[in-house]
Design a protein around this motif. Structure first.
Motif, PDB file in Angstrom:
ATOM      1  N   ARG A   1       0.852  -1.083  -0.031  1.00  0.00           N
ATOM      2  CA  ARG A   1       0.159  -0.001   0.230  1.00  0.00           C
ATOM      3  C   ARG A   1       0.836   1.015   0.006  1.00  0.00           C
ATOM      4  N   LEU A   2       1.633   1.301   0.555  1.00  0.00           N
ATOM      5  CA  LEU A   2       2.923   2.520   0.524  1.00  0.00           C
ATOM      6  C   LEU A   2       3.452   2.583  -0.446  1.00  0.00           C
TER       7      LEU A   2
ATOM      8  N   GLY B   1       0.777   5.298   5.624  1.00  0.00           N
ATOM      9  CA  GLY B   1       1.858   3.958   5.320  1.00  0.00           C
ATOM     10  C   GLY B   1       2.876   3.724   5.936  1.00  0.00           C
TER      11      GLY B   1
END
Length: 475
Positions: A408-409, A457
């Motif tokens: 996700r980051l 994140g």
């Protein structure tokens, strides 16, 4: 005049020093050092850890050397008959002993020492006196042939006590890890919340510039009133977001200060590292490693050992025992009669050997007692199995969260770059009159969301990393 200049110089120096102190950054390690120094809960846990370590050291005293010494004096003037023609008018007795003793791991108890006595008799018949002294070095041995043969019962009791102490020690270490982990997370959360404030403030400043630009265009009748109103609403929304960021910072400060036990929990005089400037190489390289076993699992495993050794000690202590004991000494006696020395002198070795058999007769209770110890063993084994399964499941979930957060980051960073390029393009189009306020404000909002997604994140990834390092890095 010189005094005034000197005073002014000191004031400038103080102001510069204060400004430097206020701008200095408190690192994570410095914060943890302060927590270790000021946090009462952590200090209490550490004191308990030291206390348990002291108790573990005390357990080892079973096999230490012991020195004992004693003396006794007695006097009797009751007139005891010595023979049919003589009565002891009075007698006195002085005895003493000293020995060095130790119990060995074989179960053998050994004492080496010296014992002696001095007797004085005074007879009524003829007023005669008689004195005799005795001194004897000795070696005394005692060995259990059943209960403590090869140190069985003693070793089991020591091992059981050590395992119980280690179980408590591991739980205290686990609690200490939890406190330090929460302190580290409090530091990161404060850094994150302060960085969010900077982002929110920058977003507000950009939106205010758009409002000013639309205000000028509206005043010159070059823009519709709806554009100006939309800009005004966007500014208010950014002000609201900034206010929420300050509220979150206040909550983070309270938690941050709680670990330092600062009374005014809503204020903080320390500057922490900026979250967006943190070197992420320690989490970007690879996933955390799992080294060692979590302390709560180690505690459960020590409980298994404790229950097992307790059962062994119980079996030994409840059964019969046969003890052999012996003593050998080198005696020397010297007597004196009617003030004539050397009237009596004796000396020579002596020894004694004995056996003692003991058998508890509570046969009806043994079955219930044994059943209780077996149940304790089963309970500790099941608890340890459950703890091991829970640890493994927690680790797998942690790695899943790590991989998902890292994905996700990386995706959030790509979105952030795209939104930044889009915003730059919309800003340029608006200045050239080829776009509308709506699109620019929308791109501003999307850019803010993308920036926060990257920060969130990072925070999630760091939190997972800290959790793994705290509980799964026991060497």
């Amino acid at each position: 005049m010189k005094k005034l200049k000197l005073l002014a110089g000191f004031m400038v120096l103080f102001a510069v020093s204060y400004a430097y102190a206020s701008e200095s950054v408190l690192t994570m390690q410095e914060y943890l050092n302060m927590v270790s120094e000021k946090n009462s809960e952590l200090k209490s846990v550490q004191s308990n850890i030291d206390a348990v370590k002291g108790k573990i050291a005390e357990i080892e005293r079973t096999y230490s050397y012991f020195l004992s010494a004693g003396a006794n004096y007695a006097y009797d003037a009751s007139g005891k008959p010595y023979s049919f023609i003589s009565v002891i008018g009075n007698l006195s007795n002085f005895t003493y002993d000293a020995s060095l003793s130790r119990q060995f791991e074989t179960g053998t108890q050994v004492s080496v020492g010296l014992q002696g006595s001095h007797w004085n008799y005074k007879f009524d018949f003829g007023g005669a006196d008689y004195s005799v002294s005795d001194i004897s070095p000795f070696v005394r041995l005692s060995q259990s042939l059943i209960k403590d043969f090869d140190g069985g019962a003693t070793k089991a009791s020591i091992a059981q006590a050590r395992a119980s102490a280690n179980s408590v020690l591991y739980l205290l270490e686990y609690r200490k890890q939890s406190i330090l982990l929460n302190a580290r997370l409090a530091y990161w959360n404060l850094s994150y919340s302060q960085t969010v404030i900077d982002y929110r403030q920058a977003s507000l400043d950009r939106t205010k510039k758009i409002l000013e630009w639309n205000q000028r265009r509206y005043n010159m009748d070059l823009a519709e009133r709806s554009d100006m109103l939309q800009s005004q609403a966007a500014v208010k929304m950014r002000e609201l977001n900034l206010r929420l960021a300050y509220e979150e910072e206040t909550r983070s400060k309270r938690v941050f200060n709680q670990f330092l036990e600062i009374p005014d929990s809503s204020a903080v005089i320390y500057n922490v590292e900026r979250f967006d400037k943190i070197d992420m190489s320690f989490v970007n390289a690879s996933a955390p490693n799992r080294r060692g076993t979590r302390f709560d699992v180690l505690s459960a495993l020590e409980d298994v050992k404790s229950a097992d050794f307790a059962s062994q000690a119980q079996e030994r202590n409840m059964g019969a025992d046969l003890v052999v004991a012996g003593q050998i000494g080198a005696n020397s006696a010297y007597g004196e009669l009617a003030n004539k020395t050397n009237s009596l002198s004796t000396g020579g070795p002596s020894f004694a050997v004995g056996l003692r058999y003991t058998l508890p007769l509570d046969f009806s209770l043994r079955k219930d007692i044994n059943k209780g110890f077996e149940s304790a063993k089963i309970s500790s084994q099941k608890a340890a199995q459950s703890a091991a399964v829970r640890e493994n499941t927690d680790w797998l979930l942690l790695m899943d969260n790590w991989n998902n957060a890292k994905f996700r980051l990386n995706l959030a960073r790509e979105i952030q770059k795209i939104q930044q390029d889009r915003n730059n393009e919309d800003q340029d189009l608006l200045r050239r009159g080829r776009s509308t306020t709506f699109f620019v404000l929308q791109s501003e909002q999307d850019l803010d969301d993308a920036n926060l997604s990257v920060l969130q994140g990072k925070l999630e990834l760091i939190s997972i990393y800290e959790l793994a390092e705290a509980f799964y890095n026991n060497k």
